[in-house]
Design an enzyme around this catalytic site. Structure first.
Site, PDB file in Angstrom:
ATOM      1  N   GLU A 149       0.790  -1.228   0.000  1.00 57.52           N
ATOM      2  CA  GLU A 149       0.000   0.000   0.000  1.00 57.52           C
ATOM      3  C   GLU A 149       0.824   1.281   0.000  1.00 57.52           C
ATOM      4  O   GLU A 149       0.415   2.272  -0.596  1.00 57.52           O
ATOM      5  CB  GLU A 149      -0.934   0.017   1.220  1.00 57.52           C
ATOM      6  CG  GLU A 149      -2.072  -0.983   1.167  1.00 57.52           C
ATOM      7  CD  GLU A 149      -3.111  -0.641   0.115  1.00 57.52           C
ATOM      8  OE1 GLU A 149      -3.454   0.551  -0.013  1.00 57.52           O
ATOM      9  OE2 GLU A 149      -3.557  -1.559  -0.592  1.00 57.52           O
ATOM     10  N   SER A 415     -43.479 -34.773  27.309  1.00 60.25           N
ATOM     11  CA  SER A 415     -43.366 -35.477  28.589  1.00 60.25           C
ATOM     12  C   SER A 415     -42.197 -34.994  29.443  1.00 60.25           C
ATOM     13  O   SER A 415     -42.106 -35.369  30.619  1.00 60.25           O
ATOM     14  CB  SER A 415     -43.219 -36.978  28.334  1.00 60.25           C
ATOM     15  OG  SER A 415     -44.413 -37.494  27.758  1.00 60.25           O
TER      16      SER A 415
END
Length: 741
Positions: A149, A415
């Site tokens: 960069e 249940s």
């Protein structure tokens, strides 16, 4: 000669008055063409070398003159251009606030969420990661970014003239891609202060801000700010967020190849994201490696090593079961301290080793049996006796669905709700060995049936619970009253609204897996409420405590006698009932299965002396599975997780007092004549296993967080197991009825 001399004398023209009306005329000798040599005696012009003035004019029209003119006009245009540029800078600079008011905007706050071991589970916030000092990052990261960069970052003054010229030339040539000339400092200035539009004003402001940054901060500070704020794609801002997003590791630990991939993303973060296009990301990483070599940061051998490493294969979204926990934590943090305005560290109750084992257990079960069983989703939650959540998995894959099925989904428990019915029955005086008749029953217009549509006649409550008989559960609800069952369930930890009707016996009211699991915890911890929680402590990064939970003195919600009876009964569910697939080698375990109508949901909730764990299987759209019951896939996944969770630990029995039939005789049992007669002809004596041994202190947990069984249990507040036999109420027998006693 004299006449010739006169003829050659120059005659100056005069503008006198006309004489004799004659016009003013020039003599032939005065009519000499401009630029021609003088002609003697009026003859032809002399030939010879050009005059100096003519030579000068000729030289000015050649290459030298052209170059001189170019230099001249270049200087002129440069001066005027400089004046114009200075005017533009002055104009747009005047539109900016005074430099004395400039300051670096605060980085959006980050919330770092860690496990009990201090391992980072996730980061939450706009950035998605915490800020790291430059020296804390992998050294490859700044090297890679500088190489690709801004190679002259440490030598320029915020703006790189050479880079600008290179970019202008590159962009002017045909067939070359667009190249930017901005330095890292300019990019930081743009990210911190400016909008993304490309205008002259924004570019001028970017340059001015870059100069200010270079004047105010060191190069290392500028680079650190840039790396902690720049966007890396996939909602990751900063190297820490990107590293955890793509590699599931900290930026402290990334290798050369991974650093090159991160640096390569800066050109086009969204397009090059490995979550979107891993091949493009890898190709760009190789370009970065070449730039690092050209810059002298790495060698060819290091490039070969980096290229030999497998490429990153990131998912399209944050992945890992811990992300469900992170979302849950953020909801709690906002409720506990309000809006997050500063960086925070949230210490959780999560044990990451258990978290990974829980995720593996569910994924393995779904991968093996999910497709053929038509089960697409699963969830798991595991807590200790204090209610601290040790593991939570909200679904099969967080990257595909972020909905937390363990905490937010409410479904019928089937249940698995029955233990609260049996607790209610025990509290009015019934006992595990009490007998009820398994036969067709009608409650209003409702006729409950057993799963296998068979009836067994007289059975004990223990047998009825172990085999999950619906008729007995419904009968018990009508004996104790639906309202009492609702109160018991809420007292133990169910927070959802429950319908007080007969069908509550079969778990028809919807609850979450988390609250259902926490309501089972009093069975394993001696009868104390276990409020589920995941946040232990909230601090600032420098250690200031903002919140710390306190669950040291939970209320007692069950007597020791009821706990002992329920432990004995629920143990039989695993030993010889519907939960046989959940048996643990060497460990005493108890639990209950649950299956809803048409096999839409299947659950198993069970516990040992260390953990209480609930597991759910089903489909998000509510479609039926292929005969999957709570004793099937959920019990198997529960077994796999609990086996892994207890690996290396010394087996210990369930805590609390052992079951004693005499202790249960403190309240008269409310029995019908039919029930008493059934029990006479089906005596219960000798049908139950020996009571569990008294609890002993468990051995070291092998790195796991302390379990409830290692924490002293507060003294009881409900019931009194020291009541003398004389204080206990004698049970009514058939002989008493016959004799009238």
């Amino acid at each position: 000669m004299a006449g010739r001399g006169k003829a050659n004398e120059r005659v100056e023209p005069t503008f006198e008055e006309r004489r004799g009306g004659d016009d003013f005329r020039l003599s032939a000798g005065d009519r000499v063409a401009r630029g021609s040599p003088a002609v003697k005696g009026g003859g032809k012009p002399k030939s010879g070398k050009p005059s100096r003035s003519r030579q000068k004019r000729r030289s000015e029209g050649g290459l030298g003159g052209f170059l001189r003119r170019m230099v001249y006009w270049s200087i002129v245009l440069g001066l005027w251009g400089g004046i114009g540029l200075a005017g533009i800078v002055a104009y747009y600079g005047a539109r900016m606030p005074s430099a004395s008011t400039w300051s670096i905007p605060e980085r959006p706050p980050n919330v770092k969420i860690v496990s009990v071991e201090g391992e980072v589970i996730a980061n939450r916030g706009i950035t998605g990661g915490e800020a790291l000092a430059l020296e804390d990052m992998s050294p490859y990261i700044p090297q890679a970014v500088i190489a690709i960069e801004d190679r002259r970052f440490y030598s320029h003054f915020g703006v790189d003239p050479f880079g600008l010229v290179r970019a202008l030339i590159n962009n002017a040539l045909p067939g070359r891609g667009t190249q930017g000339g901005s330095t890292l400092t300019q990019q930081l200035a743009k990210n911190l202060f400016l909008s993304p539009e490309r205008t002259i004003e924004r570019k001028v402001q970017e340059v001015l801000l870059a100069f200010w940054l270079e004047h105010t901060y060191t190069k290392d500070q500028i680079l650190a700010m840039y790396l902690n704020r720049v966007y890396f794609g996939s909602n990751a801002y900063g190297v820490e967020a990107a590293s955890r997003r793509y590699f599931n590791k900290s930026a402290r630990d990334v290798n050369l190849g991974e650093a090159a991939l991160l640096a390569g993303l800066l050109k086009a973060p969204s397009r090059l994201s490995p979550a979107r296009d891993p091949e493009a990301a890898e190709a760009r990483a190789q370009v970065v490696l070449g730039a690092m070599r050209d810059a002298g940061f790495i060698t060819d051998d290091e490039i070969k090593t980096a290229m030999s490493q497998p490429p990153a294969r990131a998912k399209r979204y944050w992945s890992g079961a811990g992300q469900y926990v992170a979302d849950m934590v953020m909801d709690d943090v906002r409720a506990l301290i309000g809006t997050v305005e500063d960086d925070l560290v949230v210490e959780t109750t999560i044990d990451m080793s258990l978290e990974k084992k829980a995720e593996a257990a569910l994924i393995d079960t779904l991968s093996r049996d999910g497709e053929k069983s038509k089960a697409s989703q699963a969830a798991l939650v595991s807590i200790d006796g204090t209610g601290a959540i040790r593991a939570l998995v909200g679904g099969r894959d967080y990257a595909e669905s972020q909905f937390n099925r363990a905490a937010k989904a409410k479904r019928q428990p089937g249940s698995a709700f029955k233990p609260f019915v049996y607790v209610s029955a025990l509290e009015i005086g019934l006992r595990p060995e009490s007998v009820r008749n398994d036969a067709p029953i009608r409650i209003g217009k409702w006729t409950p049936e057993n799963y296998d549509q068979k009836y067994r006649g007289p059975v004990t409550l223990t047998s009825a619970l172990a085999n999950s008989l619906n008729t007995i559960a419904a009968e018990l609800v009508m004996e104790v009253g639906p309202e009492h069952v609702v109160k018991v369930a809420h007292r133990l930890g169910i927070e959802s609204e429950l319908q007080a009707n007969a069908s509550i016996a079969l778990g028809t009211s919807e609850v979450s897996l988390l609250e259902l699991t926490s309501a089972y915890a009093p069975f394993m911890n001696g009868g104390y409420k276990a409020t589920p929680h995941v946040v232990r402590r909230i601090t600032t990064p420098d250690g200031k405590i903002l919140y710390e939970n306190d669950y040291a003195n939970p209320p007692q919600v069950l007597s020791e006698q009821i706990v002992a009876a329920m432990n004995m009964m629920l143990t039989q569910v695993i030993e010889g009932g519907t939960g046989k697939n959940a048996r643990l080698k060497g460990w005493q375990a108890a639990g209950k299965t649950g299956t809803t109508q048409s096999f839409r949901d299947a659950l198993f909730v069970g516990y040992t002396s260390n953990l209480t764990t609930g597991v759910w299987f089903g489909n998000d759209d509510g479609t039926s599975m292929r005969k999957v019951t709570g004793g099937g896939l959920p019990a198997k996944a529960w077994h796999d997780f609990m086996t892994a969770a207890h690996s290396g630990l010394t087996p210990t029995p369930l805590g609390g007092v052992p079951y004693d039939r005499q202790d249960m005789q403190q309240q008269p049992e409310q029995l019908s004549i039919g029930s008493i007669i059934s029990e006479v002809f089906s005596p219960a004596e000798g049908r139950y296993p020996a009571a569990p041994a008294p609890p002993v202190a468990p051995a070291a947990t092998g790195g796991h967080a302390p379990r409830m069984s290692q924490v002293p249990i507060p003294p009881g507040e409900v019931g009194d197991r020291n009541a003398t036999p004389a204080q206990a109420t004698r049970r009514t027998t058939l002989l008493d009825i016959i004799t009238g006693q």
